[in-house]
Motif scaffolding. Structure first.
Motif, PDB file in Angstrom:
ATOM      1  N   LEU A 176      -3.568  11.375  14.449  1.00  0.00           N
ATOM      2  CA  LEU A 176      -3.695  12.566  13.611  1.00  0.00           C
ATOM      3  C   LEU A 176      -5.139  13.010  13.379  1.00  0.00           C
ATOM      4  N   ALA A 177      -6.100  12.256  13.890  1.00  0.00           N
ATOM      5  CA  ALA A 177      -7.512  12.587  13.664  1.00  0.00           C
ATOM      6  C   ALA A 177      -7.857  13.982  14.172  1.00  0.00           C
ATOM      7  N   GLY A 178      -7.301  14.386  15.284  1.00  0.00           N
ATOM      8  CA  GLY A 178      -7.576  15.713  15.843  1.00  0.00           C
ATOM      9  C   GLY A 178      -7.059  16.845  14.977  1.00  0.00           C
ATOM     10  N   ASP A 179      -6.122  16.539  14.089  1.00  0.00           N
ATOM     11  CA  ASP A 179      -5.573  17.539  13.172  1.00  0.00           C
ATOM     12  C   ASP A 179      -6.257  17.489  11.801  1.00  0.00           C
ATOM     13  N   ALA A 180      -7.362  16.758  11.708  1.00  0.00           N
ATOM     14  CA  ALA A 180      -8.128  16.611  10.463  1.00  0.00           C
ATOM     15  C   ALA A 180      -7.301  15.962   9.360  1.00  0.00           C
ATOM     16  N   ILE A 181      -6.398  15.050   9.756  1.00  0.00           N
ATOM     17  CA  ILE A 181      -5.610  14.273   8.790  1.00  0.00           C
ATOM     18  C   ILE A 181      -6.050  12.818   8.901  1.00  0.00           C
ATOM     19  N   ALA A 182      -6.436  12.245   7.777  1.00  0.00           N
ATOM     20  CA  ALA A 182      -6.857  10.848   7.754  1.00  0.00           C
ATOM     21  C   ALA A 182      -5.735   9.992   7.170  1.00  0.00           C
ATOM     22  N   VAL A 183      -5.561   8.823   7.746  1.00  0.00           N
ATOM     23  CA  VAL A 183      -4.560   7.868   7.278  1.00  0.00           C
ATOM     24  C   VAL A 183      -5.267   6.547   7.037  1.00  0.00           C
ATOM     25  N   HIS A 184      -5.073   5.976   5.864  1.00  0.00           N
ATOM     26  CA  HIS A 184      -5.705   4.713   5.511  1.00  0.00           C
ATOM     27  C   HIS A 184      -4.717   3.827   4.774  1.00  0.00           C
ATOM     28  N   ALA A 185      -5.013   2.560   4.716  1.00  0.00           N
ATOM     29  CA  ALA A 185      -4.270   1.623   3.873  1.00  0.00           C
ATOM     30  C   ALA A 185      -5.238   1.054   2.845  1.00  0.00           C
ATOM     31  N   LEU A 186      -4.862   1.141   1.596  1.00  0.00           N
ATOM     32  CA  LEU A 186      -5.630   0.540   0.505  1.00  0.00           C
ATOM     33  C   LEU A 186      -4.980  -0.805   0.214  1.00  0.00           C
ATOM     34  N   CYS A 187      -5.736  -1.878   0.399  1.00  0.00           N
ATOM     35  CA  CYS A 187      -5.197  -3.236   0.352  1.00  0.00           C
ATOM     36  C   CYS A 187      -5.899  -4.070  -0.717  1.00  0.00           C
ATOM     37  N   PRO A 188      -5.510  -3.894  -1.966  1.00  0.00           N
ATOM     38  CA  PRO A 188      -6.139  -4.708  -3.013  1.00  0.00           C
ATOM     39  C   PRO A 188      -5.495  -6.077  -3.104  1.00  0.00           C
ATOM     40  N   SER A 189      -6.263  -7.044  -3.603  1.00  0.00           N
ATOM     41  CA  SER A 189      -5.613  -8.296  -3.982  1.00  0.00           C
ATOM     42  C   SER A 189      -4.892  -7.993  -5.293  1.00  0.00           C
ATOM     43  N   TYR A 190      -4.719  -8.922  -6.156  1.00  0.00           N
ATOM     44  CA  TYR A 190      -3.935  -8.704  -7.371  1.00  0.00           C
ATOM     45  C   TYR A 190      -4.726  -7.909  -8.408  1.00  0.00           C
ATOM     46  N   ALA A 191      -4.130  -6.820  -8.894  1.00  0.00           N
ATOM     47  CA  ALA A 191      -4.763  -5.991  -9.913  1.00  0.00           C
ATOM     48  C   ALA A 191      -4.112  -6.267 -11.264  1.00  0.00           C
ATOM     49  N   ASP A 192      -4.904  -6.190 -12.303  1.00  0.00           N
ATOM     50  CA  ASP A 192      -4.459  -6.517 -13.655  1.00  0.00           C
ATOM     51  C   ASP A 192      -3.628  -5.365 -14.227  1.00  0.00           C
ATOM     52  N   THR A 193      -2.359  -5.330 -13.848  1.00  0.00           N
ATOM     53  CA  THR A 193      -1.427  -4.312 -14.325  1.00  0.00           C
ATOM     54  C   THR A 193      -0.182  -5.000 -14.887  1.00  0.00           C
ATOM     55  N   ALA A 194       0.711  -4.219 -15.441  1.00  0.00           N
ATOM     56  CA  ALA A 194       1.966  -4.759 -15.976  1.00  0.00           C
ATOM     57  C   ALA A 194       2.809  -5.400 -14.873  1.00  0.00           C
ATOM     58  N   LEU A 195       2.666  -4.947 -13.633  1.00  0.00           N
ATOM     59  CA  LEU A 195       3.410  -5.554 -12.524  1.00  0.00           C
ATOM     60  C   LEU A 195       3.039  -7.019 -12.319  1.00  0.00           C
ATOM     61  N   LEU A 196       1.830  -7.372 -12.674  1.00  0.00           N
ATOM     62  CA  LEU A 196       1.348  -8.730 -12.476  1.00  0.00           C
ATOM     63  C   LEU A 196       1.861  -9.703 -13.544  1.00  0.00           C
ATOM     64  N   ALA A 197       2.234  -9.193 -14.694  1.00  0.00           N
ATOM     65  CA  ALA A 197       2.595 -10.040 -15.835  1.00  0.00           C
ATOM     66  C   ALA A 197       3.596 -11.150 -15.498  1.00  0.00           C
TER      67      ALA A 197
END
Length: 104
Positions: A44-65
């Motif tokens: 998709l780069a030729g169409d000026a669309i970027a695709v990425h993956a954001l890969c955090p380790s564990y973030a301090d949110t309610a999901l982690l509780a």
């Protein structure tokens, strides 16, 4: 700070590696996402669309509780949510595509 544009950012997160029974599925899905993001980003780069993956380790949110006791003191630090958000805005500011952004 990042600005919303006509570019696309893909965020991916999962609780992998907590026990050996889920290791194969976590590794397999992670490798699949990395390959998918790289391939789709290139396609998709030729169409000026970027695709990425954001890969955090564990973030301090309610999901982690419910599992916090399993990850406290482990190999990966527990991140402040702001650190993950900062990484997201770095993605928006980037001219690259098809990359995995690790936040550890």
């Amino acid at each position: 700070m990042g600005q919303l544009t006509d570019r696309v950012a893909t965020a991916v997160d999962h609780f992998g590696g907590l026990d050996p029974g889920h290791l194969n599925a976590g590794v397999g899905s992670g490798c699949g996402i990395v390959g998918f993001v790289g391939s789709l980003g290139a396609a998709l780069a030729g169409d000026a669309i970027a695709v990425h993956a954001l890969c955090p380790s564990y973030a301090d949110t309610a999901l982690l509780a419910p599992i916090r006791s399993l990850v406290d003191g482990g190999a990966f630090p527990i991140l402040d949510v702001e650190d993950v958000a900062d990484a997201f805005f770095q993605i928006l500011d980037s001219d690259a595509t098809g990359e995995c952004w690790f936040v550890v």
